[in-house]
Design a protein around this motif. Structure first.
Motif, PDB file in Angstrom:
ATOM      1  N   PHE A  56       0.839  -1.201   0.000  1.00 20.16           N
ATOM      2  CA  PHE A  56       0.000   0.000   0.000  1.00 20.16           C
ATOM      3  C   PHE A  56       0.871   1.246   0.000  1.00 20.16           C
ATOM      4  CE2 PHE A  56      -2.553  -3.269   2.192  1.00 20.16           C
ATOM      5  CZ  PHE A  56      -3.432  -3.468   1.148  1.00 20.16           C
ATOM      6  N   ALA A  57       1.890   1.267   0.867  1.00 18.58           N
ATOM      7  CA  ALA A  57       2.842   2.376   0.844  1.00 18.58           C
ATOM      8  C   ALA A  57       4.182   1.805   1.282  1.00 18.58           C
ATOM      9  CB  ALA A  57       2.401   3.486   1.780  1.00 18.58           C
ATOM     10  N   ASP A  58       5.228   2.107   0.519  1.00 19.58           N
ATOM     11  CA  ASP A  58       6.550   1.559   0.811  1.00 19.58           C
ATOM     12  C   ASP A  58       7.306   2.574   1.675  1.00 19.58           C
ATOM     13  OD1 ASP A  58       8.535  -0.262   0.747  1.00 19.58           O
ATOM     14  OD2 ASP A  58       9.383   0.415  -1.154  1.00 19.58           O
ATOM     15  N   LEU A  59       7.022   2.542   2.977  1.00 24.82           N
ATOM     16  CA  LEU A  59       7.589   3.546   3.872  1.00 24.82           C
ATOM     17  C   LEU A  59       8.994   3.134   4.308  1.00 24.82           C
ATOM     18  CD1 LEU A  59       4.429   4.001   6.062  1.00 24.82           C
ATOM     19  CD2 LEU A  59       5.256   5.579   4.348  1.00 24.82           C
ATOM     20  N   ASP A  60       9.934   4.075   4.238  1.00 25.90           N
ATOM     21  CA  ASP A  60      11.313   3.772   4.647  1.00 25.90           C
ATOM     22  C   ASP A  60      11.391   3.472   6.136  1.00 25.90           C
ATOM     23  OD1 ASP A  60      12.265   4.072   2.139  1.00 25.90           O
ATOM     24  OD2 ASP A  60      12.663   6.213   2.350  1.00 25.90           O
ATOM     25  N   THR A  61      10.530   4.110   6.909  1.00 26.80           N
ATOM     26  CA  THR A  61      10.554   3.892   8.354  1.00 26.80           C
ATOM     27  C   THR A  61       9.348   3.066   8.762  1.00 26.80           C
ATOM     28  OG1 THR A  61       9.439   5.989   8.567  1.00 26.80           O
ATOM     29  CG2 THR A  61      11.805   5.991   8.913  1.00 26.80           C
ATOM     30  N   GLY A  62       9.051   2.019   7.980  1.00 30.14           N
ATOM     31  CA  GLY A  62       7.817   1.256   8.154  1.00 30.14           C
ATOM     32  C   GLY A  62       7.565   0.756   9.563  1.00 30.14           C
ATOM     33  N   VAL A  63       8.588   0.142  10.181  1.00 30.53           N
ATOM     34  CA  VAL A  63       8.396  -0.434  11.510  1.00 30.53           C
ATOM     35  C   VAL A  63       8.036   0.653  12.510  1.00 30.53           C
ATOM     36  CG1 VAL A  63       9.553  -1.613  13.377  1.00 30.53           C
ATOM     37  CG2 VAL A  63       9.960  -2.339  11.065  1.00 30.53           C
ATOM     38  N   PHE A  64       8.749   1.767  12.391  1.00 24.94           N
ATOM     39  CA  PHE A  64       8.528   2.891  13.304  1.00 24.94           C
ATOM     40  C   PHE A  64       7.118   3.432  13.143  1.00 24.94           C
ATOM     41  CE2 PHE A  64      10.150   6.600  15.547  1.00 24.94           C
ATOM     42  CZ  PHE A  64      11.019   5.959  16.397  1.00 24.94           C
ATOM     43  N   TYR A  65       6.715   3.589  11.879  1.00 26.48           N
ATOM     44  CA  TYR A  65       5.377   4.079  11.551  1.00 26.48           C
ATOM     45  C   TYR A  65       4.306   3.166  12.153  1.00 26.48           C
ATOM     46  CZ  TYR A  65       1.246   4.578   8.615  1.00 26.48           C
ATOM     47  OH  TYR A  65      -0.047   4.696   8.182  1.00 26.48           O
ATOM     48  N   LEU A  66       4.514   1.844  11.977  1.00 27.86           N
ATOM     49  CA  LEU A  66       3.554   0.861  12.497  1.00 27.86           C
ATOM     50  C   LEU A  66       3.354   1.022  13.988  1.00 27.86           C
ATOM     51  CD1 LEU A  66       4.511  -2.599  11.060  1.00 27.86           C
ATOM     52  CD2 LEU A  66       2.332  -1.461  10.943  1.00 27.86           C
ATOM     53  N   LEU A  67       4.485   1.071  14.716  1.00 23.94           N
ATOM     54  CA  LEU A  67       4.396   1.132  16.170  1.00 23.94           C
ATOM     55  C   LEU A  67       3.748   2.439  16.596  1.00 23.94           C
ATOM     56  CD1 LEU A  67       7.900  -0.331  16.909  1.00 23.94           C
ATOM     57  CD2 LEU A  67       5.722  -1.461  17.242  1.00 23.94           C
ATOM     58  N   ALA A  68       4.066   3.528  15.878  1.00 20.75           N
ATOM     59  CA  ALA A  68       3.497   4.830  16.240  1.00 20.75           C
ATOM     60  C   ALA A  68       1.994   4.839  16.013  1.00 20.75           C
ATOM     61  CB  ALA A  68       4.166   5.925  15.429  1.00 20.75           C
ATOM     62  N   VAL A  69       1.571   4.375  14.827  1.00 27.28           N
ATOM     63  CA  VAL A  69       0.151   4.453  14.488  1.00 27.28           C
ATOM     64  C   VAL A  69      -0.674   3.510  15.359  1.00 27.28           C
ATOM     65  CG1 VAL A  69      -1.526   3.959  12.691  1.00 27.28           C
ATOM     66  CG2 VAL A  69       0.499   5.253  12.159  1.00 27.28           C
ATOM     67  N   SER A  70      -0.125   2.310  15.638  1.00 27.74           N
ATOM     68  CA  SER A  70      -0.927   1.355  16.399  1.00 27.74           C
ATOM     69  C   SER A  70      -1.180   1.859  17.814  1.00 27.74           C
ATOM     70  CB  SER A  70      -0.238  -0.007  16.438  1.00 27.74           C
ATOM     71  OG  SER A  70       0.937   0.081  17.180  1.00 27.74           O
ATOM     72  N   SER A  71      -0.357   2.793  18.314  1.00 28.64           N
ATOM     73  CA  SER A  71      -0.602   3.263  19.680  1.00 28.64           C
ATOM     74  C   SER A  71      -1.547   4.456  19.717  1.00 28.64           C
ATOM     75  CB  SER A  71       0.714   3.598  20.371  1.00 28.64           C
ATOM     76  OG  SER A  71       1.431   4.509  19.608  1.00 28.64           O
ATOM     77  N   VAL A  72      -1.968   4.958  18.553  1.00 30.82           N
ATOM     78  CA  VAL A  72      -2.919   6.073  18.561  1.00 30.82           C
ATOM     79  C   VAL A  72      -4.284   5.616  19.072  1.00 30.82           C
ATOM     80  CG1 VAL A  72      -4.160   7.708  17.091  1.00 30.82           C
ATOM     81  CG2 VAL A  72      -1.739   7.357  16.760  1.00 30.82           C
ATOM     82  N   SER A  73      -4.607   4.328  18.830  1.00 30.51           N
ATOM     83  CA  SER A  73      -5.928   3.858  19.249  1.00 30.51           C
ATOM     84  C   SER A  73      -6.101   3.933  20.758  1.00 30.51           C
ATOM     85  CB  SER A  73      -6.160   2.432  18.756  1.00 30.51           C
ATOM     86  OG  SER A  73      -5.250   1.564  19.359  1.00 30.51           O
ATOM     87  N   VAL A  74      -4.994   3.963  21.506  1.00 31.12           N
ATOM     88  CA  VAL A  74      -5.086   4.153  22.960  1.00 31.12           C
ATOM     89  C   VAL A  74      -5.823   5.446  23.266  1.00 31.12           C
ATOM     90  CG1 VAL A  74      -3.783   4.352  25.088  1.00 31.12           C
ATOM     91  CG2 VAL A  74      -2.829   3.107  23.184  1.00 31.12           C
ATOM     92  N   ILE A  75      -5.491   6.495  22.479  1.00 29.39           N
ATOM     93  CA  ILE A  75      -6.113   7.798  22.713  1.00 29.39           C
ATOM     94  C   ILE A  75      -7.616   7.679  22.475  1.00 29.39           C
ATOM     95  CG2 ILE A  75      -6.141  10.205  22.002  1.00 29.39           C
ATOM     96  CD1 ILE A  75      -3.237   9.813  21.135  1.00 29.39           C
ATOM     97  N   GLY A  76      -7.987   6.956  21.407  1.00 22.68           N
ATOM     98  CA  GLY A  76      -9.397   6.761  21.119  1.00 22.68           C
ATOM     99  C   GLY A  76     -10.120   6.086  22.268  1.00 22.68           C
ATOM    100  N   VAL A  77      -9.484   5.056  22.837  1.00 23.83           N
ATOM    101  CA  VAL A  77     -10.091   4.331  23.950  1.00 23.83           C
ATOM    102  C   VAL A  77     -10.244   5.241  25.159  1.00 23.83           C
ATOM    103  CG1 VAL A  77      -9.652   2.502  25.604  1.00 23.83           C
ATOM    104  CG2 VAL A  77      -9.325   2.081  23.188  1.00 23.83           C
ATOM    105  N   LEU A  78      -9.214   6.029  25.438  1.00 28.25           N
ATOM    106  CA  LEU A  78      -9.262   6.940  26.576  1.00 28.25           C
ATOM    107  C   LEU A  78     -10.338   8.001  26.366  1.00 28.25           C
ATOM    108  CD1 LEU A  78      -7.746   7.127  29.198  1.00 28.25           C
ATOM    109  CD2 LEU A  78      -6.101   8.635  28.140  1.00 28.25           C
ATOM    110  N   VAL A  79     -10.446   8.500  25.131  1.00 32.33           N
ATOM    111  CA  VAL A  79     -11.474   9.487  24.793  1.00 32.33           C
ATOM    112  C   VAL A  79     -12.862   8.884  25.019  1.00 32.33           C
ATOM    113  CG1 VAL A  79     -12.551  10.658  22.847  1.00 32.33           C
ATOM    114  CG2 VAL A  79     -10.114  10.871  23.201  1.00 32.33           C
ATOM    115  N   ALA A  80     -13.051   7.643  24.534  1.00 33.86           N
ATOM    116  CA  ALA A  80     -14.344   6.979  24.698  1.00 33.86           C
ATOM    117  C   ALA A  80     -14.678   6.844  26.175  1.00 33.86           C
ATOM    118  CB  ALA A  80     -14.319   5.608  24.039  1.00 33.86           C
ATOM    119  N   GLY A  81     -13.701   6.443  26.983  1.00 34.23           N
ATOM    120  CA  GLY A  81     -13.935   6.245  28.411  1.00 34.23           C
ATOM    121  C   GLY A  81     -14.302   7.531  29.111  1.00 34.23           C
ATOM    122  N   TRP A  82     -13.631   8.607  28.762  1.00 32.42           N
ATOM    123  CA  TRP A  82     -13.871   9.876  29.452  1.00 32.42           C
ATOM    124  C   TRP A  82     -15.173  10.505  28.977  1.00 32.42           C
ATOM    125  CZ3 TRP A  82     -12.773  12.462  33.582  1.00 32.42           C
ATOM    126  CH2 TRP A  82     -13.037  13.823  33.639  1.00 32.42           C
TER     127      TRP A  82
END
Lengths: 342, 121
Positions: free
Chosen positions: A109-135
């Protein structure tokens, strides 16, 4: 996704969007039906859904139809803006995780040079969503669930990140396509028949990664944030109808996403022994190989889920901070020493 | 536009698409579902009894220290990744440097451990 034909950027982007829809929805649906409905039932000596379609296979369609017709309830006291924003954050990030995973030599889909870093960064954004939902729900159960989820997700973020470092050391790249290529061209004591999937050398990292994935997905035995017996449904308590279904889809789609990531990093990705690395046929075979490997990883995740009872909150934090993090640091140093020595 | 920026443009396009997709699904269910709100239905759920106090209640976050520790180790991870990529270049020099760095951070973890921060309070 160019099959020897030249496409403009926008044409290939539209193709990729269709591709990512298929890549998100088909594994997520399969996981729900095969694992959640059927494997769980059979492991617990019952049949599970049997009415809709042969062997209950259309149950998922029936569920979607049901949830589409449900009334949408937003409590008067809830923070309406944030309440409606939360599902976007949780589900949207799952799509973005799939973005970095390659499914073939040109089928990415996208050949990112920093793919692993991008993955780890994006996958942790959903934490914010969960916290937002809870609050935003203005509900005590939701708040406790959101806080528990946040505490758990940050605790297991670290072992996951550190477990991946071992793979990065071995591959010498953050680009996922390159990591697949290193595994395909690797040799086991001079024998290159099946390449060298990193699970062989990074078995500790793979174990830590799977455990951390289990916790990040808030699956049993790490499901304190949505523990029914204490918190009703945790941060999802006030959600109903389609919004609830979105959280549900998000959970299983991200199970598929993490399985795809684990398959790429540890199991050799889309490459199939016997095929050339740049073979055009791999654009068709590669995605199938990936789905097979994803199902294998997902099977491990769900097997764990159906077998173990729930942890206590302090046991969970102890496991992450006192065992997994030191272990993953040792793993990093051991990998680095071996890499330099050999 | 360079290949590098192109890849991130794809990310932006996909983020926009994800937003549209979710909005579309929610919009579809808006067309189908009934809407008959009553004050009772819109009450906050508290196991069937009337809710007590405000939902935005003050609560004790027992593991807030973990958040501080998390920042420490996350910064560490940011430093480790570039090092891990270029280890082949630095060889023994890089290995020793990173060993010093990790040992210092482990001291931090051991300190927190000895202070009893990692225990449930």
């Amino acid at each position: 996704m160019t099959f020897a034909l030249e496409l403009s950027y926008w044409q290939s982007t539209i193709l990729r969007i269709v591709g990512v829809l298929v890549a998100v929805l088909i594994p997520a649906g399969t996981l729900v039906y095969v694992f959640l409905f059927k494997m769980m039932s059979h492991m617990q000596s019952r049949l599970g859904p049997m009415e809709a379609g042969p062997h209950g296979s259309l149950q998922l369609m029936a569920e979607v139809g049901k949830f589409l017709q449900k009334e949408d309830i937003v409590p008067t006291k809830a923070d309406r803006t944030l309440f409606t924003l939360a599902p976007y954050l949780v589900v949207g990030t799952v799509l973005l995780v799939y973005l970095a995973v390659p499914f073939g030599p040109d089928a990415y889909f996208a050949d990112l040079d920093t793919g692993v870093f991008y993955l780890l960064a994006v996958s942790s954004v959903s934490v914010i969503g969960v916290l937002v939902a809870g609050w935003a729900s203005a509900n005590k159960y939701s708040l406790m669930g959101g806080l528990r989820a946040a505490g758990q997700l940050i605790a297991y973020e670290l072992p996951m990140v550190l477990a991946v470092v071992g793979v990065v050391i071995q591959a010498g790249s953050l680009n996922l396509q390159h990591i697949v290529s290193v595994q395909a061209h690797g040799e086991i004591f001079g024998w290159g028949g099946i390449g060298n999937p990193f699970i062989l050398t990074q078995i500790v990292g793979f174990g830590i990664f799977l455990l951390a994935t289990q916790a990040e997905l808030t699956q049993t035995p790490f499901d304190m944030p949505i523990a029914e017996s204490e918190l009703v449904a945790g941060y999802m308590t006030e959600y109903s109808g389609m919004r609830f279904l979105l959280f549900f889809i998000g959970e299983f789609a991200s199970a598929g996403a993490f399985a795809a990531v684990a398959a790429t990093l540890f199991l050799g990705g889309w490459w199939l022994p016997g095929f050339g690395f740049d073979n055009n046929a791999m654009n068709i075979v590669g995605p199938l190989v990936m789905v097979g490997k994803m199902m294998f990883v997902a099977f491990l995740i769900f097997w764990f889920r159906f077998t173990y009872p729930r942890f206590r909150e302090d046991q969970l934090q102890t496991l992450a901070w006192k065992y997994l993090i030191p272990l993953s640091l040792v793993n990093i140093m051991a990998t680095a020493v071996l890499k330099v020595v050999f | 536009m360079s290949e590098f920026l192109r890849a991130y443009l794809t990310v932006a396009v996909f983020a926009a698409f994800a937003g549209l997709l979710i909005a579309g699904v929610l919009g579809l269910s808006r067309l189908i579902r009934p809407n008959r709100p009553t004050p009772q239905k819109l009450l906050t759920y508290e196991s069937g009894v009337d809710p007590v106090g405000s939902g935005f209640s003050q609560s004790q976050v027992r593991y807030y220290i973990f958040a501080l520790l998390f920042v420490m180790f996350d910064v560490e991870a940011v430093f480790i990744f570039p090092w891990a990529m270029r280890l082949e270049l630095y060889q023994v020099f890089g290995l020793v440097e990173m060993a010093v760095f990790i040992v210092i951070l482990v001291f931090g973890l051991v300190y927190a451990w000895r202070k009893g921060v990692l225990r449930w309070v």
